[in-house]
Design an enzyme around this catalytic site. Structure first.
Site, mmCIF file in Angstrom:
data_model
loop_
_atom_site.group_PDB
_atom_site.id
_atom_site.type_symbol
_atom_site.label_atom_id
_atom_site.label_comp_id
_atom_site.label_asym_id
_atom_site.label_seq_id
_atom_site.Cartn_x
_atom_site.Cartn_y
_atom_site.Cartn_z
ATOM 1 N N LYS A 291 -60.513 -45.267 -15.857
ATOM 2 C CA LYS A 291 -59.246 -44.588 -15.553
ATOM 3 C C LYS A 291 -58.216 -45.549 -14.969
ATOM 4 O O LYS A 291 -57.016 -45.383 -15.168
ATOM 5 C CB LYS A 291 -59.510 -43.435 -14.582
ATOM 6 C CG LYS A 291 -58.293 -42.589 -14.250
ATOM 7 C CD LYS A 291 -58.699 -41.399 -13.406
ATOM 8 C CE LYS A 291 -57.524 -40.546 -12.995
ATOM 9 N NZ LYS A 291 -57.964 -39.359 -12.219
ATOM 10 N N GLU B 30 -52.795 -33.946 -10.083
ATOM 11 C CA GLU B 30 -53.988 -33.638 -9.291
ATOM 12 C C GLU B 30 -53.683 -33.002 -7.929
ATOM 13 O O GLU B 30 -54.348 -32.026 -7.543
ATOM 14 C CB GLU B 30 -54.829 -34.909 -9.135
ATOM 15 C CG GLU B 30 -55.486 -35.310 -10.440
ATOM 16 C CD GLU B 30 -56.060 -36.715 -10.467
ATOM 17 O OE1 GLU B 30 -56.596 -37.112 -11.524
ATOM 18 O OE2 GLU B 30 -55.948 -37.420 -9.444
ATOM 19 N N ASP C 7 -54.590 -36.808 -1.821
ATOM 20 C CA ASP C 7 -55.718 -36.821 -2.757
ATOM 21 C C ASP C 7 -56.149 -38.270 -2.976
ATOM 22 O O ASP C 7 -55.485 -39.029 -3.678
ATOM 23 C CB ASP C 7 -55.290 -36.176 -4.075
ATOM 24 C CG ASP C 7 -56.406 -36.156 -5.121
ATOM 25 O OD1 ASP C 7 -57.534 -36.584 -4.795
ATOM 26 O OD2 ASP C 7 -56.152 -35.725 -6.257
ATOM 27 N N ASP D 269 -61.124 -32.243 -14.695
ATOM 28 C CA ASP D 269 -60.737 -33.322 -13.785
ATOM 29 C C ASP D 269 -61.370 -34.593 -14.334
ATOM 30 O O ASP D 269 -62.566 -34.821 -14.184
ATOM 31 C CB ASP D 269 -61.239 -33.018 -12.374
ATOM 32 C CG ASP D 269 -60.955 -34.157 -11.384
ATOM 33 O OD1 ASP D 269 -60.276 -35.135 -11.767
ATOM 34 O OD2 ASP D 269 -61.429 -34.077 -10.229
#
Length: 495
Positions: free
Chosen positions: A69, A146, A168, A6
């Site tokens: 990210k 995800e 999420d 992850d």
């Protein structure tokens, strides 16, 4: 060994399937499951990654990189000393550290990995993630969305058909996925969300509140004081986390600055209700994105019977109250640590690919509509959003001028959740040497192929001459092997 990773905005994790065929998180050198997604450039040869890097953020913020990210797939560059680093290069350094932990913990080499990405990542962002893996020296077998990973970790237990909504919300992104589950088959129906909404935005609301309150009480503006600002940001994140379990907390930073009287301290009390009110527009945006996604799928709130929560920011009481208000009849699942659930799902997928786990089948869908631009600037769709992949779609095009010698293919992606007709250019390429003739006579076959990673390949073929050109869409440019070999980050030592 194949591991699941992850690669998060705030924290990253690596997991594997153990001898009992259960997913397990790798413990890092500090005994923690979470590794901060932070990189500190100690010098031109050495970098620190993780908790040691995060500890440098206050005093050496100019050489410390976090939340990279959010910049994946963009032309953003990090300038350190005389070098410019791409987001993929910074992410590669984080991946290298995670792989170090995995090798040391498992006592064996890591052959490949499953890496998770937000379901709403566009093609540029996915390609940037694949490039990070290549730079880190790891073969990425699959990019796993995800929310799908989170659903896998919960592994719906009943044999009945379940209608699942995964929400999420991590440090930098908010992902929404609607899926159906029955007898080991996960079938994604629709995805939505935002790659620019997450826990960091809630932290920022607290930061701005603390700055304005301090200026009102002391007359001092700290917004341009880099060291003070970093301290406030770190303490604001801690306060946000504390307010998930208590109704009130304090932000205390001694000696934050000086005035003519001497040292000045920052001491403020924040209440949970106050924090929720500061973030009201963010919660309304979340609600709007959920409703947009339900609308895309053509279902109402009552259709959902299980809501899965993932991501650290899902602990916020304001978020959980919003979910309860919208989906009061549904079962809300948050019993697995929301920080770890995505990594555990990635490990399960790694186990499936390694042949250790059976009876799990995934069917994911595209998050955006993909197509080309015609000669009048109009968007011509080839693959609609929410199409299951792998998939291949073709369409015939022709020339607009007599004796045209080449055509230019402009590949576009339309954001269904953004502003109306919001389009992102994924790249352009030429097909030369086509059959010359009158306008409208040549037949150019354009084929879009999406592989199991959700990555797009485009082929153009002149049917008459057999002339063909193809390209794999990459991060804003078409990266060659030579360019990869020349990346500066590959020569850095990750300590």
């Amino acid at each position: 060994m194949i591991v699941g990773i992850d690669l998060g905005t705030t924290n990253s994790l690596v997991a594997f399937v153990n001898r009992e065929n259960k997913p397990e998180i790798v413990i890092n050198e500090r005994g923690s499951r979470l590794t901060p997604s932070v990189v500190y450039f100690k010098n031109d040869q050495d970098v620190l990654v993780g908790e040691l890097a995060r500890s440098q953020m206050i005093l050496k913020s100019d050489r410390t990189i976090s939340s990279i990210k959010r910049c994946m797939g963009s032309d953003y560059r990090v300038h350190i000393s005389e070098y410019d680093y791409t987001p993929a290069e910074i992410s590669a350094l984080i991946l290298r550290k995670l792989l170090q932990y995995a090798r040391e913990y498992l006592g064996q080499e890591i052959e490949a990995a499953v890496v998770t990405v937000p379901a709403y990542f566009n093609d540029n962002q996915r390609q940037s993630t694949l490039l990070a893996g290549e730079l880190a020296g790891i073969r990425i077998l699959k990019l796993l969305n995800e929310p799908t990973a989170a659903a896998l970790a919960y592994g719906m237990q009943s044999g009945d058909q379940e209608k699942v909504l995964v929400l999420d919300i991590g440090g930098g992104t908010f992902d929404i996925t609607l899926m159906e589950y029955q007898e080991g088959i996960y079938r994604v129906m629709c995805t939505g969300g935002s790659t620019a909404l997450g826990g960091l935005d809630f932290d920022e609301r607290l930061v701005q509140h603390v700055l304005s309150t301090f200026e009102e009480t002391s007359g001092i503006d700290l917004s341009q004081d880099r060291v003070a600002l970093q301290q406030i940001q770190i303490n604001a994140e801690k306060a946000k986390i504390d307010l998930s379990t208590v109704n009130e907390c304090s932000i205390l930073i001694p000696y934050i600055t000086m005035n003519s009287q001497g040292p000045v301290h920052l001491n403020q009390t924040i209440q949970r209700e106050q924090f929720t009110n500061l973030c009201d527009d963010l919660f309304q945006e979340i609600k709007s994105l959920i409703r947009q996604t339900l609308g895309k799928a053509g279902v109402e709130e009552q259709w959902v019977n299980i809501v899965v929560l993932a991501g650290g920011a899902s602990r916020m009481p304001g978020f959980r109250e919003l979910v309860a208000e919208m989906f009061g009849e549904a079962e809300v699942r948050h019993d697995i640590n929301p920080d770890e659930v995505v990594a555990l799902g990635a490990a399960i997928t790694a186990g499936v690919l390694a042949g250790k786990i059976n009876n799990v089948e995934l069917h994911d869908v595209t998050s955006h509509t993909l197509g080309v631009e015609d000669d009048e600037g109009e968007f011509i769709p080839l693959i609609p959003a929410d199409t299951p992949y792998p998939v291949e779609q073709s369409r015939l095009f022709t020339t607009v001028r007599d004796d045209q010698e080449e055509v230019m293919i402009h590949i576009l992606q339309r954001d269904e959740m953004g502003e109306e007709d919001a389009r992102i250019s994924l790249g352009k390429f030429h097909l030369a040497g086509i059959q010359q003739g009158k306008a409208g006579e040549p037949n150019i076959d354009v084929t879009f192929t999406i592989d199991r990673n959700g990555v797009l390949n485009v082929t153009a073929l002149d049917i008459e001459t057999g002339t063909q050109n193809q390209v794999e869409i990459t991060e804003m440019v078409y990266t060659t092997d030579n360019q990869i070999e020349n990346q500066k980050s590959k020569s850095l030592n990750v300590l």
